[in-house]
Design an enzyme around this catalytic site. Structure first.
Site, PDB file in Angstrom:
ATOM      1  N   GLY A 142       0.835  -1.209   0.000  1.00  0.00           N
ATOM      2  CA  GLY A 142       0.000   0.000   0.000  1.00  0.00           C
ATOM      3  C   GLY A 142       0.862   1.248   0.000  1.00  0.00           C
ATOM      4  O   GLY A 142       1.876   1.301   0.682  1.00  0.00           O
TER       5      GLY A 142
ATOM      6  N   ARG B  33       0.856  -4.858  -5.893  1.00  0.00           N
ATOM      7  CA  ARG B  33       1.018  -6.140  -5.203  1.00  0.00           C
ATOM      8  C   ARG B  33       1.343  -7.145  -6.294  1.00  0.00           C
ATOM      9  O   ARG B  33       0.836  -7.061  -7.407  1.00  0.00           O
ATOM     10  CB  ARG B  33      -0.247  -6.478  -4.435  1.00  0.00           C
ATOM     11  CG  ARG B  33      -0.496  -5.409  -3.341  1.00  0.00           C
ATOM     12  CD  ARG B  33      -1.300  -5.929  -2.186  1.00  0.00           C
ATOM     13  NE  ARG B  33      -1.176  -5.046  -1.029  1.00  0.00           N
ATOM     14  CZ  ARG B  33      -1.883  -3.923  -0.842  1.00  0.00           C
ATOM     15  NH1 ARG B  33      -2.750  -3.533  -1.747  1.00  0.00           N
ATOM     16  NH2 ARG B  33      -1.708  -3.205   0.238  1.00  0.00           N
TER      17      ARG B  33
ATOM     18  N   ASP C 267       5.977  -5.357   5.870  1.00  0.00           N
ATOM     19  CA  ASP C 267       6.514  -6.696   6.129  1.00  0.00           C
ATOM     20  C   ASP C 267       6.472  -7.606   4.909  1.00  0.00           C
ATOM     21  O   ASP C 267       7.412  -8.363   4.661  1.00  0.00           O
ATOM     22  CB  ASP C 267       5.701  -7.378   7.243  1.00  0.00           C
ATOM     23  CG  ASP C 267       6.202  -6.989   8.619  1.00  0.00           C
ATOM     24  OD1 ASP C 267       7.317  -6.443   8.715  1.00  0.00           O
ATOM     25  OD2 ASP C 267       5.470  -7.237   9.592  1.00  0.00           O
TER      26      ASP C 267
ATOM     27  N   THR D 243       4.253   2.402   5.537  1.00  0.00           N
ATOM     28  CA  THR D 243       2.847   1.972   5.589  1.00  0.00           C
ATOM     29  C   THR D 243       2.101   2.865   6.563  1.00  0.00           C
ATOM     30  O   THR D 243       2.648   3.236   7.606  1.00  0.00           O
ATOM     31  CB  THR D 243       2.692   0.497   6.024  1.00  0.00           C
ATOM     32  OG1 THR D 243       1.294   0.245   6.318  1.00  0.00           O
ATOM     33  CG2 THR D 243       3.494   0.135   7.251  1.00  0.00           C
TER      34      THR D 243
ATOM     35  N   ASP E  41      -0.203   1.926   8.356  1.00  0.00           N
ATOM     36  CA  ASP E  41      -0.776   1.089   9.420  1.00  0.00           C
ATOM     37  C   ASP E  41       0.061   0.979  10.691  1.00  0.00           C
ATOM     38  O   ASP E  41      -0.430   0.463  11.695  1.00  0.00           O
ATOM     39  CB  ASP E  41      -1.023  -0.332   8.893  1.00  0.00           C
ATOM     40  CG  ASP E  41      -2.222  -0.393   7.959  1.00  0.00           C
ATOM     41  OD1 ASP E  41      -3.028   0.548   7.972  1.00  0.00           O
ATOM     42  OD2 ASP E  41      -2.339  -1.378   7.204  1.00  0.00           O
TER      43      ASP E  41
ATOM     44  N   ASP F 271       2.239  -1.065  11.388  1.00  0.00           N
ATOM     45  CA  ASP F 271       2.236  -2.466  11.834  1.00  0.00           C
ATOM     46  C   ASP F 271       3.516  -3.215  11.459  1.00  0.00           C
ATOM     47  O   ASP F 271       3.468  -4.393  11.125  1.00  0.00           O
ATOM     48  CB  ASP F 271       0.997  -3.191  11.277  1.00  0.00           C
ATOM     49  CG  ASP F 271       0.976  -3.221   9.758  1.00  0.00           C
ATOM     50  OD1 ASP F 271       1.738  -2.460   9.124  1.00  0.00           O
ATOM     51  OD2 ASP F 271       0.201  -4.019   9.197  1.00  0.00           O
TER      52      ASP F 271
ATOM     53  N   ARG G 254      -6.723  -2.946   8.270  1.00  0.00           N
ATOM     54  CA  ARG G 254      -7.405  -4.235   8.123  1.00  0.00           C
ATOM     55  C   ARG G 254      -6.896  -5.242   9.149  1.00  0.00           C
ATOM     56  O   ARG G 254      -7.643  -6.014   9.693  1.00  0.00           O
ATOM     57  CB  ARG G 254      -7.188  -4.760   6.693  1.00  0.00           C
ATOM     58  CG  ARG G 254      -8.235  -5.758   6.273  1.00  0.00           C
ATOM     59  CD  ARG G 254      -8.079  -6.141   4.824  1.00  0.00           C
ATOM     60  NE  ARG G 254      -8.467  -5.082   3.914  1.00  0.00           N
ATOM     61  CZ  ARG G 254      -8.123  -5.061   2.624  1.00  0.00           C
ATOM     62  NH1 ARG G 254      -7.399  -6.025   2.117  1.00  0.00           N
ATOM     63  NH2 ARG G 254      -8.514  -4.064   1.853  1.00  0.00           N
TER      64      ARG G 254
HETATM   65  P1  ADP Z   1       3.285  -4.671   2.643  1.00  0.00           P
HETATM   66  O1  ADP Z   1       4.665  -4.603   2.101  1.00  0.00           O
HETATM   67  O2  ADP Z   1       2.700  -3.325   2.870  1.00  0.00           O
HETATM   68  O3  ADP Z   1       3.178  -5.587   3.843  1.00  0.00           O
HETATM   69  P2  ADP Z   1       1.988  -6.721   1.029  1.00  0.00           P
HETATM   70  O4  ADP Z   1       1.849  -7.666   2.161  1.00  0.00           O
HETATM   71  O5  ADP Z   1       0.835  -6.536   0.120  1.00  0.00           O
HETATM   72  O6  ADP Z   1       2.351  -5.247   1.497  1.00  0.00           O
HETATM   73  O7  ADP Z   1       3.264  -7.192   0.190  1.00  0.00           O
HETATM   74  C1  ADP Z   1       3.699  -6.475  -0.941  1.00  0.00           C
HETATM   75  C2  ADP Z   1       4.301  -7.411  -1.928  1.00  0.00           C
HETATM   76  O8  ADP Z   1       5.441  -8.045  -1.349  1.00  0.00           O
HETATM   77  C3  ADP Z   1       3.410  -8.561  -2.366  1.00  0.00           C
HETATM   78  O9  ADP Z   1       2.525  -8.216  -3.391  1.00  0.00           O
HETATM   79  C4  ADP Z   1       4.435  -9.563  -2.870  1.00  0.00           C
HETATM   80  O10 ADP Z   1       4.881  -9.209  -4.157  1.00  0.00           O
HETATM   81  C5  ADP Z   1       5.579  -9.345  -1.896  1.00  0.00           C
HETATM   82  N1  ADP Z   1       5.483 -10.346  -0.826  1.00  0.00           N
HETATM   83  C6  ADP Z   1       4.600 -10.381   0.202  1.00  0.00           C
HETATM   84  N2  ADP Z   1       4.786 -11.477   0.965  1.00  0.00           N
HETATM   85  C7  ADP Z   1       5.786 -12.175   0.389  1.00  0.00           C
HETATM   86  C8  ADP Z   1       6.432 -13.426   0.678  1.00  0.00           C
HETATM   87  N3  ADP Z   1       6.080 -14.163   1.728  1.00  0.00           N
HETATM   88  N4  ADP Z   1       7.421 -13.814  -0.140  1.00  0.00           N
HETATM   89  C9  ADP Z   1       7.804 -13.076  -1.198  1.00  0.00           C
HETATM   90  N5  ADP Z   1       7.225 -11.898  -1.523  1.00  0.00           N
HETATM   91  C10 ADP Z   1       6.236 -11.452  -0.765  1.00  0.00           C
HETATM   92  O1  F6P Z   2      -1.998   0.617   3.372  1.00  0.00           O
HETATM   93  C1  F6P Z   2      -2.480  -0.134   4.412  1.00  0.00           C
HETATM   94  C2  F6P Z   2      -3.922  -0.489   4.174  1.00  0.00           C
HETATM   95  O2  F6P Z   2      -4.635   0.676   4.105  1.00  0.00           O
HETATM   96  C3  F6P Z   2      -4.563  -1.393   5.204  1.00  0.00           C
HETATM   97  O3  F6P Z   2      -5.112  -0.741   6.287  1.00  0.00           O
HETATM   98  C4  F6P Z   2      -5.577  -2.141   4.423  1.00  0.00           C
HETATM   99  O4  F6P Z   2      -5.722  -3.410   4.965  1.00  0.00           O
HETATM  100  C5  F6P Z   2      -5.003  -2.201   3.058  1.00  0.00           C
HETATM  101  O5  F6P Z   2      -4.051  -1.156   2.958  1.00  0.00           O
HETATM  102  C6  F6P Z   2      -5.988  -2.086   1.966  1.00  0.00           C
HETATM  103  O6  F6P Z   2      -5.355  -1.799   0.760  1.00  0.00           O
HETATM  104  P1  F6P Z   2      -5.914  -2.236  -0.648  1.00  0.00           P
HETATM  105  O7  F6P Z   2      -7.375  -1.985  -0.627  1.00  0.00           O
HETATM  106  O8  F6P Z   2      -5.149  -1.369  -1.590  1.00  0.00           O
HETATM  107  O9  F6P Z   2      -5.602  -3.688  -0.791  1.00  0.00           O
END
Ligand code: ADP
Ligand code: F6P
Length: 330
Positions: A21, A82, A113, A135, A137, A139, A181
């Site tokens: 995000g 993503r 993360d 982020t 969040d 978190d 979320r």
């Molecule tokens: P954030 O970085 O904010 O936690 P996401 O959880 O959506 O956001 O992760 C962003 C991107 O990082 C994912 O779309 C994916 O490409 C990559 N990613 C997430 N989890 C993993 C994982 N376990 N292994 C490899 N890549 C990952």
């Molecule tokens: O950027 C963090 C966040 O706003 C979370 O609070 C929420 O779970 C998520 O992104 C939703 O993002 P999207 O609708 O783009 O998947």
């Protein structure tokens, strides 16, 4: 400094991407990485749309001028995405191959993360990765601050204040849903800042709606005119809850979902400065020859933490703030 030199060009090349995000302040971090990197004598390459753009080889050279006029802008000029392909070993191997093909020695990943897990998979294939917490969040376990939190929180607070005005005028109950979320930090902070009666977060809520109804009826009897409930996004069903509370209490109840406006907008001063400092620190950490680190703000100081250690950490809501929020909502 031999480690810093790319074998082909003799100069260290750094890639930068934003992932997950978007968050206000990501642009300030990109700007700091580009300008500090160039000052240190490195080449900097931007990668559009996170890991998705990396796999598409959407990679371009950045200069000090390519980050002009962005420090005040929300969103991310690098775009974000993503990328499910990056979750699979084939995608991760392809991503490492592309980075090596473009002579990128180190990759700075601005995200959460999930993005760090993608980065760790690249670290396992010999790419040096540096994470910056981005982020709204809050978190990310290894850090007390994440870029975007302050802006999102202030946006949520201002929106809640506005709903409060109309809610108070009509003597209504208001349920306001904020983003988060999986994490209730925005709800907790915004709830304290706006004097909410209830703050419902997945980390603490027991789904006892009857207790909330009883409390509203009790407080109404004691002369309370305004009832403000802040729901974290993860609680869900704010509209349904409003209908049930209205039916049970006889008090007009409305739900407002603030939504994506919390993720956009010009970053606050705090986000710009934290992002600038963290971006500059990512370059300093690389210059010091460190590998696979996450930049963090811990106990009032910037620091860097091993990525695997960072990913193993857990984070809960701030207990002290939670207790304060419960004491002040009488
Ligand atoms: P954030 O970085 O904010 O936690 P996401 O959880 O959506 O956001 O992760 C962003 C991107 O990082 C994912 O779309 C994916 O490409 C990559 N990613 C997430 N989890 C993993 C994982 N376990 N292994 C490899 N890549 C990952
Ligand atoms: O950027 C963090 C966040 O706003 C979370 O609070 C929420 O779970 C998520 O992104 C939703 O993002 P999207 O609708 O783009 O998947």
């Amino acid at each position: 400094m031999a480690y810093l030199k790319n074998k082909k060009s003799g100069t260290m090349t750094i890639g930068v991407l934003t992932s997950g995000g978007d968050a206000p302040g990501m642009n300030a971090a990109v700007r700091a990485i580009v300008r500090s990197g160039i000052s240190a004598g490195y080449q900097v390459k931007g990668i559009r749309r996170g890991y998705s753009g990396l796999l598409d080889e959407d990679i371009f050279d950045m200069s000090a001028r390519s980050v002009s006029d962005i420090i005040q802008k929300g969103g991310t000029i690098l775009y974000t995405a993503r990328c499910p392909e990056m979750m699979r070993p084939e995608g991760q191997e392809k991503a490492a191959y592309i980075l090596k093909k473009h002579s990128i020695d180190a990759l700075v990943v601005i995200g959460g993360d999930g993005s760090y897990r993608g980065a760790l998979s690249l670290a396992h294939q010999g790419i040096n990765v540096i994470g910056i917490p981005g982020t709204i969040d809050l978190d990310i376990a290894c850090t007390d601050y994440t870029i975007g939190f302050d802006t999102a929180l202030n946006t949520a607070m201002e929106a809640i204040d506005k709903v409060r005005d109309t809610s108070a005028s009509h003597e209504r109950c208001s349920i306001i849903e904020v983003m988060g979320r999986k994490a209730g930090h925005i709800a907790l902070w915004a709830g304290i800042a706006t004097g909410a009666e209830e703050i419902l977060v997945t980390e603490r809520y027991d789904y006892d709606e009857q207790r909330i109804i009883d409390s509203i009826i009790e407080k109404k009897k004691l002369g309370k005119k305004l009832h403000l409930i802040i729901n974290a996004e993860g609680i869900g069903d704010s509209n349904g809850m409003a209908k049930r509370i209205e039916a049970a209490t006889g008090l007009e109840t409305r739900a407002t979902i603030i939504g994506y406006m919390q993720r956009g907008g010009s970053p606050t001063c705090r986000d710009r400065v934290m992002a600038s400092a963290m971006g500059a620190m990512a370059i300093r950490v690389l210059t010091e020859g460190k590998k696979n680190r996450i930049i963090a703000w811990k106990d009032g100081q910037y620091c860097d933490i091993d990525i695997e250690e960072a990913l193993a950490m857990k984070k809960d809501l701030d207990d002290n703030l939670w207790d304060i929020s419960r004491k002040l909502c009488r």
